[in-house]
Design an enzyme around this catalytic site. Structure first.
Site, PDB file in Angstrom:
ATOM      1  N   LYS A 131      -1.349  -3.642   7.852  1.00 25.58           N
ATOM      2  CA  LYS A 131      -2.183  -3.174   8.975  1.00 25.58           C
ATOM      3  C   LYS A 131      -1.749  -3.821  10.285  1.00 25.58           C
ATOM      4  O   LYS A 131      -1.443  -5.020  10.316  1.00 25.58           O
ATOM      5  CB  LYS A 131      -3.642  -3.560   8.721  1.00 25.58           C
ATOM      6  CG  LYS A 131      -4.440  -2.535   7.965  1.00 25.58           C
ATOM      7  CD  LYS A 131      -5.942  -2.660   8.346  1.00 25.58           C
ATOM      8  CE  LYS A 131      -6.777  -1.663   7.598  1.00 25.58           C
ATOM      9  NZ  LYS A 131      -7.115  -2.140   6.243  1.00 25.58           N
ATOM     10  N   HIS A 166      -6.540   3.184  54.998  1.00 25.72           N
ATOM     11  CA  HIS A 166      -5.447   2.974  54.038  1.00 25.72           C
ATOM     12  C   HIS A 166      -4.113   3.518  54.543  1.00 25.72           C
ATOM     13  O   HIS A 166      -3.110   3.379  53.862  1.00 25.72           O
ATOM     14  CB  HIS A 166      -5.817   3.602  52.688  1.00 25.72           C
ATOM     15  CG  HIS A 166      -6.968   2.908  52.024  1.00 25.72           C
ATOM     16  ND1 HIS A 166      -6.936   1.565  51.722  1.00 25.72           N
ATOM     17  CD2 HIS A 166      -8.200   3.341  51.643  1.00 25.72           C
ATOM     18  CE1 HIS A 166      -8.087   1.222  51.154  1.00 25.72           C
ATOM     19  NE2 HIS A 166      -8.873   2.274  51.111  1.00 25.72           N
ATOM     20  N   LYS A 179       7.512   5.294  19.471  1.00 28.38           N
ATOM     21  CA  LYS A 179       6.642   5.810  18.397  1.00 28.38           C
ATOM     22  C   LYS A 179       5.245   6.132  18.949  1.00 28.38           C
ATOM     23  O   LYS A 179       4.622   7.127  18.569  1.00 28.38           O
ATOM     24  CB  LYS A 179       6.535   4.794  17.256  1.00 28.38           C
ATOM     25  CG  LYS A 179       5.527   5.182  16.151  1.00 28.38           C
ATOM     26  CD  LYS A 179       5.884   6.518  15.508  1.00 28.38           C
ATOM     27  CE  LYS A 179       5.152   6.892  14.249  1.00 28.38           C
ATOM     28  NZ  LYS A 179       3.727   6.944  14.236  1.00 28.38           N
ATOM     29  N   SER A 238      -2.028  -9.416  -2.774  1.00 34.22           N
ATOM     30  CA  SER A 238      -2.667  -9.475  -4.088  1.00 34.22           C
ATOM     31  C   SER A 238      -1.643  -9.017  -5.136  1.00 34.22           C
ATOM     32  O   SER A 238      -0.972  -8.001  -4.970  1.00 34.22           O
ATOM     33  CB  SER A 238      -3.916  -8.600  -4.127  1.00 34.22           C
ATOM     34  OG  SER A 238      -3.542  -7.264  -4.254  1.00 34.22           O
ATOM     35  N   ASN A 284       3.389  -8.559  -2.251  1.00 36.65           N
ATOM     36  CA  ASN A 284       2.081  -8.122  -1.753  1.00 36.65           C
ATOM     37  C   ASN A 284       1.103  -9.282  -1.888  1.00 36.65           C
ATOM     38  O   ASN A 284       1.225 -10.093  -2.805  1.00 36.65           O
ATOM     39  CB  ASN A 284       1.584  -6.919  -2.569  1.00 36.65           C
ATOM     40  CG  ASN A 284       0.415  -6.236  -1.886  1.00 36.65           C
ATOM     41  OD1 ASN A 284       0.601  -5.583  -0.862  1.00 36.65           O
ATOM     42  ND2 ASN A 284      -0.778  -6.402  -2.425  1.00 36.65           N
ATOM     43  N   SER A 329       7.811   7.340  11.262  1.00 36.63           N
ATOM     44  CA  SER A 329       6.998   8.559  11.257  1.00 36.63           C
ATOM     45  C   SER A 329       7.353   9.437  10.078  1.00 36.63           C
ATOM     46  O   SER A 329       8.490   9.468   9.622  1.00 36.63           O
ATOM     47  CB  SER A 329       7.201   9.360  12.550  1.00 36.63           C
ATOM     48  OG  SER A 329       6.402  10.531  12.488  1.00 36.63           O
ATOM     49  N   GLY A 330       6.326  10.170   9.620  1.00 39.76           N
ATOM     50  CA  GLY A 330       6.547  11.125   8.535  1.00 39.76           C
ATOM     51  C   GLY A 330       5.527  10.978   7.424  1.00 39.76           C
ATOM     52  O   GLY A 330       5.593  11.684   6.419  1.00 39.76           O
ATOM     53  N   GLU A 370       2.132  14.226  19.413  1.00 38.44           N
ATOM     54  CA  GLU A 370       1.510  14.752  18.182  1.00 38.44           C
ATOM     55  C   GLU A 370       0.057  15.182  18.462  1.00 38.44           C
ATOM     56  O   GLU A 370      -0.382  16.263  18.052  1.00 38.44           O
ATOM     57  CB  GLU A 370       1.575  13.659  17.115  1.00 38.44           C
ATOM     58  CG  GLU A 370       0.877  13.923  15.806  1.00 38.44           C
ATOM     59  CD  GLU A 370       0.964  12.685  14.887  1.00 38.44           C
ATOM     60  OE1 GLU A 370       2.084  12.205  14.617  1.00 38.44           O
ATOM     61  OE2 GLU A 370      -0.086  12.192  14.455  1.00 38.44           O
ATOM     62  N   TYR A 371      -0.684  14.352  19.186  1.00 41.86           N
ATOM     63  CA  TYR A 371      -2.069  14.693  19.537  1.00 41.86           C
ATOM     64  C   TYR A 371      -2.101  16.001  20.340  1.00 41.86           C
ATOM     65  O   TYR A 371      -2.931  16.879  20.105  1.00 41.86           O
ATOM     66  CB  TYR A 371      -2.708  13.587  20.394  1.00 41.86           C
ATOM     67  CG  TYR A 371      -3.341  12.432  19.653  1.00 41.86           C
ATOM     68  CD1 TYR A 371      -2.669  11.762  18.643  1.00 41.86           C
ATOM     69  CD2 TYR A 371      -4.619  11.979  19.992  1.00 41.86           C
ATOM     70  CE1 TYR A 371      -3.235  10.677  17.993  1.00 41.86           C
ATOM     71  CE2 TYR A 371      -5.197  10.889  19.350  1.00 41.86           C
ATOM     72  CZ  TYR A 371      -4.498  10.245  18.352  1.00 41.86           C
ATOM     73  OH  TYR A 371      -5.064   9.168  17.712  1.00 41.86           O
ATOM     74  N   ALA A 429       0.888  -1.174   0.000  1.00 44.83           N
ATOM     75  CA  ALA A 429       0.000   0.000   0.000  1.00 44.83           C
ATOM     76  C   ALA A 429       0.924   1.222   0.000  1.00 44.83           C
ATOM     77  O   ALA A 429       2.149   1.069  -0.093  1.00 44.83           O
ATOM     78  CB  ALA A 429      -0.898  -0.039   1.233  1.00 44.83           C
ATOM     79  N   VAL A 430       0.366   2.411   0.155  1.00 46.29           N
ATOM     80  CA  VAL A 430       1.189   3.597  -0.110  1.00 46.29           C
ATOM     81  C   VAL A 430       2.429   3.707   0.775  1.00 46.29           C
ATOM     82  O   VAL A 430       3.523   4.006   0.291  1.00 46.29           O
ATOM     83  CB  VAL A 430       0.307   4.873  -0.106  1.00 46.29           C
ATOM     84  CG1 VAL A 430      -0.216   5.180   1.267  1.00 46.29           C
ATOM     85  CG2 VAL A 430       1.051   6.043  -0.673  1.00 46.29           C
ATOM     86  N   HIS A 477       5.521   9.360  20.654  1.00 44.71           N
ATOM     87  CA  HIS A 477       5.616  10.384  19.597  1.00 44.71           C
ATOM     88  C   HIS A 477       4.208  10.788  19.161  1.00 44.71           C
ATOM     89  O   HIS A 477       3.880  11.964  19.042  1.00 44.71           O
ATOM     90  CB  HIS A 477       6.410   9.821  18.404  1.00 44.71           C
ATOM     91  CG  HIS A 477       6.269  10.618  17.135  1.00 44.71           C
ATOM     92  ND1 HIS A 477       5.144  10.566  16.331  1.00 44.71           N
ATOM     93  CD2 HIS A 477       7.089  11.519  16.546  1.00 44.71           C
ATOM     94  CE1 HIS A 477       5.282  11.376  15.307  1.00 44.71           C
ATOM     95  NE2 HIS A 477       6.469  11.962  15.406  1.00 44.71           N
ATOM     96  N   ASN A 478       3.362   9.793  18.930  1.00 47.29           N
ATOM     97  CA  ASN A 478       2.005  10.104  18.472  1.00 47.29           C
ATOM     98  C   ASN A 478       1.190  10.802  19.555  1.00 47.29           C
ATOM     99  O   ASN A 478       0.376  11.675  19.259  1.00 47.29           O
ATOM    100  CB  ASN A 478       1.303   8.830  18.007  1.00 47.29           C
ATOM    101  CG  ASN A 478       1.746   8.421  16.618  1.00 47.29           C
ATOM    102  OD1 ASN A 478       2.870   8.703  16.208  1.00 47.29           O
ATOM    103  ND2 ASN A 478       0.879   7.754  15.884  1.00 47.29           N
TER     104      ASN A 478
HETATM  105  C1  6PG Z   1       3.303   9.671  11.815  1.00 45.17           C
HETATM  106  C2  6PG Z   1       1.849   9.724  12.156  1.00 45.17           C
HETATM  107  C3  6PG Z   1       1.177   8.500  11.623  1.00 45.17           C
HETATM  108  C4  6PG Z   1      -0.323   8.627  11.485  1.00 45.17           C
HETATM  109  C5  6PG Z   1      -1.047   8.700  12.786  1.00 45.17           C
HETATM  110  C6  6PG Z   1      -2.383   9.369  12.667  1.00 45.17           C
HETATM  111  O1  6PG Z   1       4.084   9.719  12.764  1.00 45.17           O
HETATM  112  O2  6PG Z   1       3.646   9.608  10.636  1.00 45.17           O
HETATM  113  O3  6PG Z   1       1.669   9.794  13.521  1.00 45.17           O
HETATM  114  O4  6PG Z   1       1.578   7.430  12.420  1.00 45.17           O
HETATM  115  O5  6PG Z   1      -0.640   9.694  10.677  1.00 45.17           O
HETATM  116  O6  6PG Z   1      -1.234   7.369  13.216  1.00 45.17           O
HETATM  117  O7  6PG Z   1      -3.033   9.097  13.826  1.00 45.17           O
HETATM  118  P1  6PG Z   1      -4.547   9.414  14.087  1.00 45.17           P
HETATM  119  O8  6PG Z   1      -5.325   8.877  12.918  1.00 45.17           O
HETATM  120  O9  6PG Z   1      -4.825   8.699  15.347  1.00 45.17           O
HETATM  121  O10 6PG Z   1      -4.646  10.901  14.181  1.00 45.17           O
END
Ligand code: 6PG
Length: 482
Positions: free
Chosen positions: A78, A454, A185, A38, A36, A131-132, A192-193, A14-15, A188-189
């Site tokens: 996945k 306690h 990782k 398929s 892959n 990531s990226g 990111e949130y 996939a991509v 990291h996410n």
């Molecule tokens: C990254 C991103 C990547 C993905 C997230 C999106 O580091 O390249 O974090 O892993 O875009 O999983 O996460 P959500 O769909 O939960 O916002």
């Protein structure tokens, strides 16, 4: 098909997988086998990128025999069941000493489990954070591999050749054993949130406080991106805000449904932090803010719940925007500081030796949270490798001192005006919690002792105590109660 023609293979086209395969193929010395489930995807990739010199395989047996020893394969499928299925197939056709790398967003506890199971066969299993996004995979991601030292000997040079480069250094390091890479990782996410939520709150406050249009706020973000807030997320925010919807001619941000999606890595970061007892309140609020937004049935937009009578009108727009910038910077420091705390706690819990300075360096390029101030984090860990709380490093103390007045004004202005700023305000509460000489936790200990015996500790003498609340309320040494 030539025998053993490739030094590395990619499963899952996939991509993300096909971009990573193209990135690998573009580097000197690499020949890349591709497989892959398929066949069509493989045929398409080969046809579209003849320059890559891919070695296609149409069965796992063919894939294994096209790889030189030690066979090295990166799985890009996945997370969950599909990853387990591919691992089973590769274990079947690989031999001891070969290397299987999972480059998906796997839960680190799954990676620990898989690493252990695969290790029993003599094959190396490496969970690797990538990531990226799509562009990073193609041009240079930030890579966070875990796994054994033995696998790093083979993988290190290959991964260094495809990673992003920041300040002359490749954005990859051997994070630690088994699930360490996927743990980092995950955090990291989580950061990111938090970063995204903080930027969204900044945008909302400026829009509602000054009446600036999305395009004008894009200019504000573009300006911020030239200073201490410089980062990928600030940069793309300006572009998102500038985008006009072709169908309606209005800013695109105004026609996008205000319900944020999530694939789950933010929730994992918070769940793990709860288990570790690490307060990642900024990341948690950012994750909950997405949950709140995506439950339309719970959002009471009809005026049932009362709010302030007056809408926010700021007298000095420029001063307000500067306050928001400082509040954003301070809250962002909290988010990164909390994330690094979680990595430290995770490393202690799972027995990983993680170099926090090295992590800050590999996040300077390629990844979504890349930001100029990661250099300052790297400097801070270089000065004090065992820094207990990142934001107590001199650079951050100075920045927080400079920002805290504005931060407090913004949080109180938002509260007065009824504008939700969960990440700004929880970050400030965390900051003040760390600063507090005494916390009301003493009262909580009293309550716990009252209803559950306690016990508590005292500030003036060692030991564990219990008060006989229902009797004469005398205090006894807790050991005596048993
Ligand atoms: C990254 C991103 C990547 C993905 C997230 C999106 O580091 O390249 O974090 O892993 O875009 O999983 O996460 P959500 O769909 O939960 O916002």
């Amino acid at each position: 098909m030539p025998e053993a023609a490739a030094n590395i293979g990619v499963v899952g086209l996939a991509v993300m997988g096909s971009n990573l395969a193209r990135n690998l193929a573009s580097r000197e010395g690499n020949t890349v086998a591709v497989y892959n489930r398929s066949r069509t995807k493989t045929d398409e990739l080969i046809a579209e990128h003849p320059e890559a010199g891919f070695v296609p395989a149409f069965s796992y047996e063919e894939f294994a025999s096209s790889l030189s020893v030690p066979r090295t394969a990166v799985i890009m499928v996945k997370a969950g069941g599909p990853t387990d299925a591919v691992i089973d197939e590769l274990v079947r056709v690989f031999e001891p000493g070969d290397i299987i790398v999972d480059g998906g967003n796997a839960l680190f506890t799954d990676t620990i489990r898989r690493e252990k199971a695969v290790r029993d066969t003599g094959i190396n299993f490496v969970g690797m954070g990538v990531s990226g996004g799509e562009e990073g995979a193609l041009l240079g991601p930030s890579l966070m591999p875990g796994g054994s030292d033995e696998s790093w000997v083979t993988l290190g040079p290959i991964l260094r050749s495809i990673a992003a480069v920041a300040e002359g250094e490749p954005c990859v390091t051997h994070v630690g054993h088994d699930g360490a890479g996927h743990f980092v990782k995950m955090v990291h996410n989580g950061i990111e949130y938090a970063d995204m939520q903080l930027i969204a709150e900044a945008y909302d406050l400026i829009r509602r406080g000054t009446g600036k249009s999305p395009a004008e706020i894009a200019d504000v973000f573009a300006e911020w991106n030239r200073g201490e807030l410089e980062s990928y997320l600030i940069e793309i925010t300006a572009e998102v805000l500038r985008q006009v919807d072709a169908a309606t001619g209005t800013p695109l941000v105004d026609v996008i449904l205000d319900q944020a999606g999530a694939k789950g890595t933010g929730a994992w970061t918070v769940q793990t932090a709860l288990d570790l007892g690490v307060p990642v309140s900024g990341i948690a609020e950012a994750t909950f803010a997405r949950s709140l937004s995506s439950h339309p049935e719970q959002r009471i937009v009809s005026g049932v719940l009362p709010g302030p009578a007056e809408a926010l009108v700021v007298a000095d727009a420029d001063a307000f925007v500067e306050d928001v910038r400082l509040a954003l910077f301070a809250s962002k420091i909290v988010a990164y500081s909390q994330g690094f705390d979680e990595i430290r706690a995770g490393a202690a819990q799972y027995g990983w030796s993680i170099d926090l300075g090295a992590i800050s360096k590999i996040w300077r390029g390629g990844c979504i949270i890349r930001a100029q101030f990661l250099n300052r984090i790297a400097d801070s860990y270089a000065q004090t490798p065992d820094l207990a709380v990142l934001m107590t490093a001199p650079y951050f103390v100075e920045a927080l001192g400079r920002a805290q007045g504005a931060w407090r004004r913004i949080v109180s202005t938002a509260a007065d005006a009824g504008i939700p700023s969960p990440a700004f305000s929880s970050s400030l509460a965390y900051y003040d919690g760390l600063r507090a000489k005494r916390l009301p936790a003493a009262l909580i200990q009293g309550q716990r002792d009252f209803f559950g015996a306690h016990t508590y500790k005292r500030i003036d003498k060692p030991g564990t105590f219990h008060t006989l609340w229902s009797g004469d309320r005398t205090e006894i040494e807790a050991e005596d109660t048993h």
